[in-house]
Design a protein around this motif. Structure first.
Motif, PDB file in Angstrom:
ATOM      1  N   VAL A  58      30.858   2.829  14.369  1.00  0.00           N
ATOM      2  CA  VAL A  58      30.455   1.415  14.342  1.00  0.00           C
ATOM      3  C   VAL A  58      29.288   1.180  13.393  1.00  0.00           C
ATOM      4  CG1 VAL A  58      31.326   0.838  16.640  1.00  0.00           C
ATOM      5  CG2 VAL A  58      28.971   1.692  16.384  1.00  0.00           C
ATOM      6  N   GLY A  59      28.544   2.243  13.063  1.00  0.00           N
ATOM      7  CA  GLY A  59      27.390   2.062  12.195  1.00  0.00           C
ATOM      8  C   GLY A  59      26.819   3.374  11.721  1.00  0.00           C
ATOM      9  N   MET A  60      25.715   3.253  10.993  1.00  0.00           N
ATOM     10  CA  MET A  60      24.995   4.420  10.497  1.00  0.00           C
ATOM     11  C   MET A  60      23.505   4.226  10.766  1.00  0.00           C
ATOM     12  SD  MET A  60      27.332   6.405   9.238  1.00  0.00           S
ATOM     13  CE  MET A  60      26.570   7.585   8.142  1.00  0.00           C
ATOM     14  N   ARG A  61      22.815   5.352  10.965  1.00  0.00           N
ATOM     15  CA  ARG A  61      21.368   5.333  11.173  1.00  0.00           C
ATOM     16  C   ARG A  61      20.699   6.114  10.050  1.00  0.00           C
ATOM     17  NH1 ARG A  61      19.489   8.632  16.008  1.00  0.00           N
ATOM     18  NH2 ARG A  61      19.457  10.268  14.456  1.00  0.00           N
ATOM     19  N   LYS A  62      19.803   5.453   9.336  1.00  0.00           N
ATOM     20  CA  LYS A  62      19.036   6.077   8.263  1.00  0.00           C
ATOM     21  C   LYS A  62      17.606   6.264   8.770  1.00  0.00           C
ATOM     22  CE  LYS A  62      19.501   4.699   3.967  1.00  0.00           C
ATOM     23  NZ  LYS A  62      19.947   5.919   3.314  1.00  0.00           N
ATOM     24  N   THR A  63      17.031   7.450   8.545  1.00  0.00           N
ATOM     25  CA  THR A  63      15.660   7.736   8.942  1.00  0.00           C
ATOM     26  C   THR A  63      14.773   7.719   7.710  1.00  0.00           C
ATOM     27  OG1 THR A  63      16.435   9.083  10.789  1.00  0.00           O
ATOM     28  CG2 THR A  63      14.162   9.415  10.094  1.00  0.00           C
ATOM     29  N   LEU A  64      13.628   7.022   7.818  1.00  0.00           N
ATOM     30  CA  LEU A  64      12.675   6.920   6.719  1.00  0.00           C
ATOM     31  C   LEU A  64      11.274   7.204   7.229  1.00  0.00           C
ATOM     32  CD1 LEU A  64      14.707   4.102   6.590  1.00  0.00           C
ATOM     33  CD2 LEU A  64      13.953   4.390   4.262  1.00  0.00           C
ATOM     34  N   VAL A  65      10.418   7.710   6.350  1.00  0.00           N
ATOM     35  CA  VAL A  65       9.021   7.991   6.662  1.00  0.00           C
ATOM     36  C   VAL A  65       8.163   7.174   5.706  1.00  0.00           C
ATOM     37  CG1 VAL A  65       7.235   9.783   6.685  1.00  0.00           C
ATOM     38  CG2 VAL A  65       9.532  10.312   7.492  1.00  0.00           C
ATOM     39  N   PHE A  66       7.042   6.642   6.206  1.00  0.00           N
ATOM     40  CA  PHE A  66       6.160   5.835   5.371  1.00  0.00           C
ATOM     41  C   PHE A  66       5.152   6.718   4.651  1.00  0.00           C
ATOM     42  CE2 PHE A  66       2.588   2.979   4.480  1.00  0.00           C
ATOM     43  CZ  PHE A  66       3.264   1.978   3.798  1.00  0.00           C
ATOM     44  N   TYR A  67       5.011   6.501   3.342  1.00  0.00           N
ATOM     45  CA  TYR A  67       4.036   7.198   2.507  1.00  0.00           C
ATOM     46  C   TYR A  67       3.045   6.187   1.976  1.00  0.00           C
ATOM     47  CZ  TYR A  67       6.861  11.457   2.351  1.00  0.00           C
ATOM     48  OH  TYR A  67       7.532  12.609   2.688  1.00  0.00           O
ATOM     49  N   GLN A  68       1.750   6.495   2.036  1.00  0.00           N
ATOM     50  CA  GLN A  68       0.726   5.632   1.448  1.00  0.00           C
ATOM     51  C   GLN A  68       0.524   6.043   0.002  1.00  0.00           C
ATOM     52  OE1 GLN A  68      -2.432   5.893   4.621  1.00  0.00           O
ATOM     53  NE2 GLN A  68      -2.489   3.707   4.145  1.00  0.00           N
ATOM     54  N   GLY A  69       0.339   5.044  -0.863  1.00  0.00           N
ATOM     55  CA  GLY A  69       0.202   5.316  -2.286  1.00  0.00           C
ATOM     56  C   GLY A  69       1.522   5.059  -2.992  1.00  0.00           C
ATOM     57  N   ARG A  70       1.633   5.565  -4.190  1.00  0.00           N
ATOM     58  CA  ARG A  70       2.838   5.371  -4.997  1.00  0.00           C
ATOM     59  C   ARG A  70       3.522   6.709  -5.265  1.00  0.00           C
ATOM     60  NH1 ARG A  70       3.850   1.212  -3.255  1.00  0.00           N
ATOM     61  NH2 ARG A  70       2.644  -0.615  -3.718  1.00  0.00           N
ATOM     62  N   ALA A  71       4.836   6.679  -5.330  1.00  0.00           N
ATOM     63  CA  ALA A  71       5.614   7.884  -5.616  1.00  0.00           C
ATOM     64  C   ALA A  71       5.292   8.346  -7.036  1.00  0.00           C
ATOM     65  CB  ALA A  71       7.100   7.577  -5.478  1.00  0.00           C
ATOM     66  N   PRO A  72       5.276   9.605  -7.302  1.00  0.00           N
ATOM     67  CA  PRO A  72       5.595  10.712  -6.394  1.00  0.00           C
ATOM     68  C   PRO A  72       4.368  11.288  -5.686  1.00  0.00           C
ATOM     69  CG  PRO A  72       5.419  11.562  -8.610  1.00  0.00           C
ATOM     70  CD  PRO A  72       5.137  10.073  -8.681  1.00  0.00           C
ATOM     71  N   LYS A  73       3.218  10.637  -5.785  1.00  0.00           N
ATOM     72  CA  LYS A  73       1.981  11.197  -5.227  1.00  0.00           C
ATOM     73  C   LYS A  73       1.573  10.559  -3.906  1.00  0.00           C
ATOM     74  CE  LYS A  73       0.206  12.571  -9.697  1.00  0.00           C
ATOM     75  NZ  LYS A  73      -0.910  12.573 -10.613  1.00  0.00           N
ATOM     76  N   GLY A  74       2.505   9.902  -3.225  1.00  0.00           N
ATOM     77  CA  GLY A  74       2.181   9.271  -1.957  1.00  0.00           C
ATOM     78  C   GLY A  74       1.843  10.297  -0.887  1.00  0.00           C
ATOM     79  N   THR A 124       0.795  -1.236   0.000  1.00  0.00           N
ATOM     80  CA  THR A 124       0.000   0.000   0.000  1.00  0.00           C
ATOM     81  C   THR A 124       0.823   1.279   0.000  1.00  0.00           C
ATOM     82  OG1 THR A 124      -0.150   0.189   2.405  1.00  0.00           O
ATOM     83  CG2 THR A 124      -1.827  -1.166   1.296  1.00  0.00           C
ATOM     84  N   GLY A 125       2.146   1.187   0.055  1.00  0.00           N
ATOM     85  CA  GLY A 125       2.951   2.401   0.119  1.00  0.00           C
ATOM     86  C   GLY A 125       4.432   2.125   0.019  1.00  0.00           C
ATOM     87  N   TYR A 126       5.223   3.038   0.581  1.00  0.00           N
ATOM     88  CA  TYR A 126       6.678   2.916   0.498  1.00  0.00           C
ATOM     89  C   TYR A 126       7.333   3.729   1.614  1.00  0.00           C
ATOM     90  CZ  TYR A 126       6.119   7.483  -1.775  1.00  0.00           C
ATOM     91  OH  TYR A 126       5.778   8.774  -2.044  1.00  0.00           O
ATOM     92  N   TRP A 127       8.538   3.310   1.970  1.00  0.00           N
ATOM     93  CA  TRP A 127       9.359   4.021   2.948  1.00  0.00           C
ATOM     94  C   TRP A 127      10.306   4.933   2.179  1.00  0.00           C
ATOM     95  CZ3 TRP A 127       8.399   3.834   8.016  1.00  0.00           C
ATOM     96  CH2 TRP A 127       7.668   2.761   8.515  1.00  0.00           C
ATOM     97  N   LYS A 128      10.310   6.217   2.528  1.00  0.00           N
ATOM     98  CA  LYS A 128      11.144   7.202   1.849  1.00  0.00           C
ATOM     99  C   LYS A 128      12.186   7.751   2.817  1.00  0.00           C
ATOM    100  CE  LYS A 128      10.926  11.596  -0.598  1.00  0.00           C
ATOM    101  NZ  LYS A 128      10.055  12.694  -1.015  1.00  0.00           N
ATOM    102  N   ALA A 129      13.444   7.714   2.402  1.00  0.00           N
ATOM    103  CA  ALA A 129      14.522   8.244   3.233  1.00  0.00           C
ATOM    104  C   ALA A 129      14.358   9.747   3.386  1.00  0.00           C
ATOM    105  CB  ALA A 129      15.876   7.918   2.621  1.00  0.00           C
ATOM    106  N   THR A 130      14.681  10.234   4.577  1.00  0.00           N
ATOM    107  CA  THR A 130      14.607  11.665   4.846  1.00  0.00           C
ATOM    108  C   THR A 130      15.885  12.087   5.562  1.00  0.00           C
ATOM    109  OG1 THR A 130      13.340  13.413   5.933  1.00  0.00           O
ATOM    110  CG2 THR A 130      13.337  11.295   7.004  1.00  0.00           C
TER     111      THR A 130
END
Length: 143
Positions: free
Chosen positions: A96-112, A77-83
């Motif tokens: 020791v590592g990296m942290r990536k932050t993502l937000v969930f969008y409902q629908g399909r890009a680019p209109k999620g 139903t959607g996708y996780w987009k990096a921010t």
């Protein structure tokens, strides 16, 4: 479920370096704890992940294309987009590592449509990790 076996009042709130060093590194060398389960984020929506307000789990990073390096972050139903940019995770002054932050969008890009679901994905970096690790520790929360 792991939660059913925890004592009343138990709170699991590890620091970023603990997620990388004490969980992800141990998972990759075969000595991980049973506290975190594996979840396929491409096969479930964020609201279907079991847990409370925050969920911690292992997930395999899926490739968008078999021969490419881009990660597939789409669900039914959607996708996780990096921010923002990836943030370093250090222990005793060493990367020791990296942290990536993502937000969930409902629908399909680019209109999620942006939702209030946020994911923090932790991966091994620096001298501690081989270059092509596909497992990461993930924290998902509703803000």
């Amino acid at each position: 479920m792991v939660e059913a076996n925890l004592p009343p009042g138990f709170r699991f709130h590890p620091r970023d370096d603990e997620l990388v060093c004490d969980y992800l590194m141990k998972k990759l060398d075969g000595s991980d704890s049973t506290l975190l389960i594996e979840v396929d984020l491409n096969k479930c929506e964020p609201w279907d992940i079991p847990g409370g307000k925050e969920w911690y789990f292992y997930n395999q990073r899926d490739r968008k294309y078999a021969t490419g390096l881009r990660t597939n972050r789409a669900t039914a139903t959607g996708y996780w987009k990096a921010t923002g940019k990836d943030r370093p995770v250090a222990r005793r002054g060493s990367l020791v590592g990296m942290r990536k932050t993502l937000v969930f969008y409902q629908g399909r890009a680019p209109k999620g449509k942006k939702t209030e679901w946020v994911m923090h994905e932790f991966r091994i970096e620096g001298p501690f990790g081989p270059p092509k690790i596909t497992t990461c520790v993930t924290k998902v929360s509703l803000h």
